[in-house]
Enzyme design. Structure first.
Site, PDB file in Angstrom:
ATOM      1  N   LYS A  13       9.087   3.922  -7.551  1.00  0.00           N
ATOM      2  CA  LYS A  13       9.593   2.446  -7.314  1.00  0.00           C
ATOM      3  C   LYS A  13       9.579   1.798  -8.734  1.00  0.00           C
ATOM      4  O   LYS A  13      10.656   1.392  -9.043  1.00  0.00           O
ATOM      5  CB  LYS A  13       8.804   1.775  -6.347  1.00  0.00           C
ATOM      6  CG  LYS A  13       9.267   0.351  -6.121  1.00  0.00           C
ATOM      7  CD  LYS A  13       8.401  -0.258  -5.053  1.00  0.00           C
ATOM      8  CE  LYS A  13       6.797  -0.055  -4.838  1.00  0.00           C
ATOM      9  NZ  LYS A  13       6.379  -1.117  -5.846  1.00  0.00           N
ATOM     10  N   ARG A  89       7.039  -7.392   1.049  1.00  0.00           N
ATOM     11  CA  ARG A  89       6.078  -6.127   1.165  1.00  0.00           C
ATOM     12  C   ARG A  89       5.724  -6.270   2.673  1.00  0.00           C
ATOM     13  O   ARG A  89       5.112  -5.329   3.270  1.00  0.00           O
ATOM     14  CB  ARG A  89       4.975  -6.137   0.432  1.00  0.00           C
ATOM     15  CG  ARG A  89       4.451  -4.687  -0.039  1.00  0.00           C
ATOM     16  CD  ARG A  89       3.232  -4.869  -0.983  1.00  0.00           C
ATOM     17  NE  ARG A  89       2.753  -3.657  -1.438  1.00  0.00           N
ATOM     18  CZ  ARG A  89       3.094  -3.089  -2.557  1.00  0.00           C
ATOM     19  NH1 ARG A  89       4.140  -3.822  -3.238  1.00  0.00           N
ATOM     20  NH2 ARG A  89       2.630  -1.903  -3.133  1.00  0.00           N
ATOM     21  N   ARG A 128      -1.059  11.661 -10.570  1.00  0.00           N
ATOM     22  CA  ARG A 128      -0.387  10.785 -11.835  1.00  0.00           C
ATOM     23  C   ARG A 128      -1.231  10.798 -12.963  1.00  0.00           C
ATOM     24  O   ARG A 128      -2.377  10.556 -12.833  1.00  0.00           O
ATOM     25  CB  ARG A 128      -0.403   9.247 -11.083  1.00  0.00           C
ATOM     26  CG  ARG A 128       0.637   8.475 -11.431  1.00  0.00           C
ATOM     27  CD  ARG A 128       1.352   7.619 -10.406  1.00  0.00           C
ATOM     28  NE  ARG A 128       0.649   6.332  -9.856  1.00  0.00           N
ATOM     29  CZ  ARG A 128       1.416   5.610  -9.021  1.00  0.00           C
ATOM     30  NH1 ARG A 128       2.913   5.830  -8.884  1.00  0.00           N
ATOM     31  NH2 ARG A 128       1.111   4.651  -8.622  1.00  0.00           N
ATOM     32  N   ARG A 132      -3.996   5.516 -12.664  1.00  0.00           N
ATOM     33  CA  ARG A 132      -4.164   4.210 -12.418  1.00  0.00           C
ATOM     34  C   ARG A 132      -5.290   3.950 -11.504  1.00  0.00           C
ATOM     35  O   ARG A 132      -5.650   4.849 -10.752  1.00  0.00           O
ATOM     36  CB  ARG A 132      -2.828   3.558 -11.642  1.00  0.00           C
ATOM     37  CG  ARG A 132      -2.429   2.234 -12.127  1.00  0.00           C
ATOM     38  CD  ARG A 132      -0.894   1.954 -11.540  1.00  0.00           C
ATOM     39  NE  ARG A 132      -1.302   1.606 -10.059  1.00  0.00           N
ATOM     40  CZ  ARG A 132      -0.107   1.403  -9.398  1.00  0.00           C
ATOM     41  NH1 ARG A 132       1.298   1.294  -9.987  1.00  0.00           N
ATOM     42  NH2 ARG A 132      -0.313   1.049  -8.062  1.00  0.00           N
ATOM     43  N   ARG A 143      -3.405   3.071   0.758  1.00  0.00           N
ATOM     44  CA  ARG A 143      -2.161   2.154   0.390  1.00  0.00           C
ATOM     45  C   ARG A 143      -0.921   2.828   1.274  1.00  0.00           C
ATOM     46  O   ARG A 143      -0.070   1.993   1.829  1.00  0.00           O
ATOM     47  CB  ARG A 143      -1.909   2.447  -1.150  1.00  0.00           C
ATOM     48  CG  ARG A 143      -2.679   1.381  -2.115  1.00  0.00           C
ATOM     49  CD  ARG A 143      -2.910   1.702  -3.459  1.00  0.00           C
ATOM     50  NE  ARG A 143      -1.667   1.889  -3.963  1.00  0.00           N
ATOM     51  CZ  ARG A 143      -1.302   2.622  -4.933  1.00  0.00           C
ATOM     52  NH1 ARG A 143      -2.153   3.651  -5.221  1.00  0.00           N
ATOM     53  NH2 ARG A 143      -0.081   2.920  -5.652  1.00  0.00           N
TER      54      ARG A 143
HETATM   55  P1  ADP Z   1       2.458   0.943  -5.210  1.00  0.00           P
HETATM   56  O1  ADP Z   1       4.073   0.688  -5.101  1.00  0.00           O
HETATM   57  O2  ADP Z   1       2.479   2.116  -6.311  1.00  0.00           O
HETATM   58  O3  ADP Z   1       1.703   0.688  -4.135  1.00  0.00           O
HETATM   59  P2  ADP Z   1       2.250  -1.676  -6.640  1.00  0.00           P
HETATM   60  O4  ADP Z   1       2.278  -1.714  -8.246  1.00  0.00           O
HETATM   61  O5  ADP Z   1       3.709  -2.115  -6.191  1.00  0.00           O
HETATM   62  O6  ADP Z   1       2.080  -0.268  -6.400  1.00  0.00           O
HETATM   63  O7  ADP Z   1       1.383  -2.853  -6.052  1.00  0.00           O
HETATM   64  C1  ADP Z   1      -0.114  -2.392  -6.502  1.00  0.00           C
HETATM   65  C2  ADP Z   1      -0.998  -3.238  -5.575  1.00  0.00           C
HETATM   66  O8  ADP Z   1      -0.756  -4.681  -5.963  1.00  0.00           O
HETATM   67  C3  ADP Z   1      -0.666  -3.028  -4.021  1.00  0.00           C
HETATM   68  O9  ADP Z   1      -1.719  -2.025  -3.536  1.00  0.00           O
HETATM   69  C4  ADP Z   1      -1.253  -4.508  -3.551  1.00  0.00           C
HETATM   70  O10 ADP Z   1      -2.650  -4.791  -3.548  1.00  0.00           O
HETATM   71  C5  ADP Z   1      -0.773  -5.368  -4.545  1.00  0.00           C
HETATM   72  N1  ADP Z   1       0.620  -5.895  -4.201  1.00  0.00           N
HETATM   73  C6  ADP Z   1       1.886  -5.854  -5.050  1.00  0.00           C
HETATM   74  N2  ADP Z   1       2.835  -6.586  -4.322  1.00  0.00           N
HETATM   75  C7  ADP Z   1       2.200  -7.070  -3.239  1.00  0.00           C
HETATM   76  C8  ADP Z   1       2.842  -8.095  -2.503  1.00  0.00           C
HETATM   77  N3  ADP Z   1       4.273  -8.492  -2.299  1.00  0.00           N
HETATM   78  N4  ADP Z   1       1.949  -8.390  -1.374  1.00  0.00           N
HETATM   79  C9  ADP Z   1       0.770  -8.241  -1.166  1.00  0.00           C
HETATM   80  N5  ADP Z   1       0.111  -7.446  -1.994  1.00  0.00           N
HETATM   81  C10 ADP Z   1       0.961  -6.776  -3.071  1.00  0.00           C
END
Ligand code: ADP
Length: 190
Positions: A13, A89, A128, A132, A143
């Protein structure tokens, strides 16, 4: 172009979101990047966020909205669009986003859904290179569980609204990019 990215962790993504933003000349607004930046700068908000990020749990909605809303409106005003990566999300966030979209005429034109089998996702997450902090096997699995419970339902939600673009994200990265561009070019022309 106003685009939402919808994808499980490990589907690519972030990479694809940046490429879409570059192609259509709009800001790439990544909720994860915004949150990680707050944590890195050790702001008061960052201290509140770090626990959720480390566990792979969802950040509470009020925090999410306070950090995202202004950026979306600004992106539309300044660049005529956005690539939203990581937001919405949850169904609750999608309803909130729809409300903001109606108020400010900034609703998404397309939702790019990156679809890939779970074993591919686990392999990518735990392998990865950049390592991270939330990529350990246990947190990565958590996750994926959070995604299945809270985010996967958005696939049907956006499909019902006729804006879902489903892409095979198990393909090589550049093939995925070409598939996305072809689909979004069609949306743009329509
Ligand atoms: P990935 O898509 O690889 O899981 P992201 O960088 O999109 O990683 O998100 C990392 C973390 O940030 C998530 O695991 C969550 O803890 C938090 N997060 C990101 N976007 C949201 C959102 N819209 N609502 C709630 N938590 C979020």
């Amino acid at each position: 172009m106003r685009v939402i990215m919808l994808a499980p962790p490990g589907a690519g993504k972030g990479t694809q979101g940046e490429r879409i933003a570059a192609r259509y000349g709009v800001p790439h607004i990544s909720s994860g990047d915004i949150f990680r930046d707050e944590v890195a700068r050790q702001t008061p908000l960052g201290k509140e966020l770090s626990g959720y990020l480390d566990r792979g749990d969802l950040v509470p909605n009020d925090l999410v909205l306070s950090l995202i809303k202004g950026r979306v409106v600004e992106a539309v005003q300044q660049a005529g669009g956005y690539v939203l990566d990581g937001f919405p999300r949850t169904l609750e966030q999608a309803e909130a986003a729809a409300g903001i979209g109606r108020e400010t005429s900034t609703s998404a034109q397309a939702v790019v859904y990156l679809d890939a089998p779970e074993d591919v996702l686990i392999g990518r997450l735990t392998g990865r290179g950049e390592g991270r902090a939330d990529d350990s096997a246990a947190v990565a699995r958590h996750r994926l569980t959070v995604y299945a419970e809270h985010t996967q339902p958005l696939v049907d939600y956006f499909a019902a609204r006729g804006i879902l673009v489903k892409i095979d994200a198990a393909a090589p990265m550049d093939v995925v990019t070409q598939d996305i561009f072809a689909a979004l070019d069609r949306v743009k022309r329509s």
